[in-house]
Design an enzyme around this catalytic site. Structure first.
Site, PDB file in Angstrom:
ATOM      1  N   ARG A 122       0.854  -1.187   0.000  1.00 55.86           N
ATOM      2  CA  ARG A 122       0.000   0.000   0.000  1.00 55.86           C
ATOM      3  C   ARG A 122       0.888   1.234   0.000  1.00 55.86           C
ATOM      4  O   ARG A 122       2.111   1.148   0.121  1.00 55.86           O
ATOM      5  CB  ARG A 122      -1.034   0.012   1.141  1.00 55.86           C
ATOM      6  N   ASP A 164      -2.562  10.611  -2.268  1.00 52.18           N
ATOM      7  CA  ASP A 164      -2.846   9.578  -3.265  1.00 52.18           C
ATOM      8  C   ASP A 164      -3.183  10.182  -4.616  1.00 52.18           C
ATOM      9  O   ASP A 164      -3.065   9.531  -5.643  1.00 52.18           O
ATOM     10  CB  ASP A 164      -3.979   8.681  -2.779  1.00 52.18           C
TER      11      ASP A 164
HETATM   12  O1  MRU Z   1      -4.591   3.161   2.187  1.00 48.51           O
HETATM   13  P1  MRU Z   1      -3.119   3.405   2.092  1.00 48.51           P
HETATM   14  O2  MRU Z   1      -2.342   2.904   3.262  1.00 48.51           O
HETATM   15  O3  MRU Z   1      -2.564   2.932   0.758  1.00 48.51           O
HETATM   16  O4  MRU Z   1      -2.987   4.985   2.097  1.00 48.51           O
HETATM   17  C1  MRU Z   1      -1.722   5.562   1.996  1.00 48.51           C
HETATM   18  C2  MRU Z   1      -1.761   7.045   2.079  1.00 48.51           C
HETATM   19  O5  MRU Z   1      -2.795   7.644   2.221  1.00 48.51           O
HETATM   20  C3  MRU Z   1      -0.465   7.735   1.869  1.00 48.51           C
HETATM   21  O6  MRU Z   1      -0.452   8.936   2.569  1.00 48.51           O
HETATM   22  C4  MRU Z   1      -0.288   8.024   0.373  1.00 48.51           C
HETATM   23  O7  MRU Z   1      -0.505   6.885  -0.397  1.00 48.51           O
HETATM   24  C5  MRU Z   1       1.073   8.540   0.092  1.00 48.51           C
HETATM   25  S1  MRU Z   1       2.330   7.333   0.417  1.00 48.51           S
HETATM   26  C6  MRU Z   1       3.827   8.026  -0.003  1.00 48.51           C
END
Ligand code: MRU
Length: 379
Positions: A71, A260
């Site tokens: 993730r 994201d």
């Molecule tokens: O649901 P996740 O754990 O994939 O969410 C991750 C995040 O929200 C991070 O802040 C984002 O992907 C940036 S990671 C460099």
């Protein structure tokens, strides 16, 4: 326990006794091509267990992304790129058209795994775009893997540059509030917001991180605390609900988060809870900076309202336990949006590998994306 659906037969998982981590020059990256498969760290089991997954099918890669074995926006982008390379290697297609059809189907499967992080679609388009320039199937297979490897290698370099850019904003003795996990695990290596923290630390500045636990999947408590502990960077774990208290009482110098997807107007999609932090930071005059590679900026998405927000399974909330007991009565209705939108008016600046975008973001983001394109074209 969180639900961990079994991987397809043929997908291997194995545990390692590993205290040492995989930071650049260390054991391994969060995701990599290993022999003829995709190998990644299973982030669901950390920090209790360091387990590697070796994935031999594109369906297995898509499932690893969906189930959040891997993730973080840049990490799932690189994983999807390797997944597409895997599809190319495994396809029995004899001619270029048949191979392209197989790759298009694989890309559809991977793209659907998680909808919010734009890095996933971005990486798939990059590999597909490169493959489409060839017409010999063997050559197509080779360039798919080479392009995926390039995406992974570039991610590490980009994060290091981003870290240097952002570290200039971190004063000696700073306390930084951080949400979710944006470190080496969330990227191929080094990290974005945590990369800024790491760069400031490497430059000899004293920093202290307030680590939001980040419910419901606890990426802060499980992953960020684990990474910072290994890097020897001072931190304190706090309950998500405590962040407002620390912001109001003058105990935070700046807030650093990842993203994201960044819309063309500067609205930012990030882990659920980010919006609340940005509003409270603004209320208390504390700078708030998302840190992103330019691949996370999506100029084709005009505003945050146009970004799809992933809804995750209810069990991610109801399967949490307190003193060994479920935290909620059985069968309760649950809403579990995984991300929220922070409107651009709460954002001080957006830190990228090519500099810091400041308001008005329409212009500054377009300028940085253009700069990244020129850089990629060697201009
Ligand atoms: O649901 P996740 O754990 O994939 O969410 C991750 C995040 O929200 C991070 O802040 C984002 O992907 C940036 S990671 C460099």
């Amino acid at each position: 326990m969180l639900p961990y659906p079994p991987f397809q037969s043929g997908e291997m998982g194995f545990a390692l006794r590993a205290r040492a981590f995989f930071f650049e020059g260390g054991i391994m990256r969060s995701v990599e091509w290993h022999e003829d498969r995709v190998r990644l760290i299973d982030q669901r089991l950390l920090p209790a267990e360091f387990r590697l997954l070796e994935l031999e099918t594109v369906a297995g890669v898509a499932q690893a992304i969906r189930d959040m074995a891997v993730r973080g926006a840049p990490a799932i982008g690189a994983t999807a790129a390797f997944g597409l390379a895997l599809a190319a290697q495994r396809s029995p297609a004899q001619d270029s058209q048949a191979l392209l059809r197989d790759l298009a189907a694989a890309a559809d499967l991977l793209r659907a795994a998680r909808p919010t992080a734009v890095n996933l679609a971005w990486a798939l388009e990059r590999v597909m775009g490169r493959v489409q320039r060839e017409n010999d199937p063997q050559r197509m297979r080779a360039v798919a893997l080479a392009e995926a490897q390039r995406i992974a290698d570039e991610d590490v370099q980009i994060n290091r540059r981003l870290g240097q850019v952002g570290a200039a904003l971190v004063p000696d003795g700073a306390t930084i509030l951080h949400h979710c996990n944006t470190g080496a695990l969330a990227t191929v290596d080094y990290g974005t917001a945590l990369g800024v923290v790491r760069a400031a630390h490497e430059q000899g500045r004293r920093v202290h991180v307030l680590v939001d636990e980040t419910r419901p999947l606890l990426q802060g408590a499980r992953l960020t605390a684990w990474e910072l502990q290994q890097a020897g960077i001072p931190f304190t774990l706090i309950a998500d609900n405590a962040a407002g208290h620390f912001l109001r009482t003058g105990q935070v110098d700046l807030v650093l988060v990842g993203a994201d997807r960044v819309a063309a107007n500067g609205d930012v999609a990030n882990k659920i809870g980010t919006y609340k932090l940005a509003v409270v930071a603004r209320e208390n005059g504390i700078p708030f900076y998302p840190c992103v590679p330019t691949s996370t900026i999506d100029l084709a998405t005009p505003t945050g309202d146009d970004i799809p927000i992933e809804e995750r399974p209810a069990e991610e909330i109801t399967d949490l336990t307190f003193k060994g007991q479920p935290i909620a009565p059985p069968g309760v209705p649950v809403a579990n949006p995984a991300f929220d939108i922070t409107p651009h008016r709460y954002i001080t600046g957006i830190i990228t590998e090519h500099g810091i975008a400041r308001p008005p973001f329409e212009q500054s983001l377009a300028h940085l994306v253009d700069q990244a394109r020129r850089n990629a074209d060697g201009q």
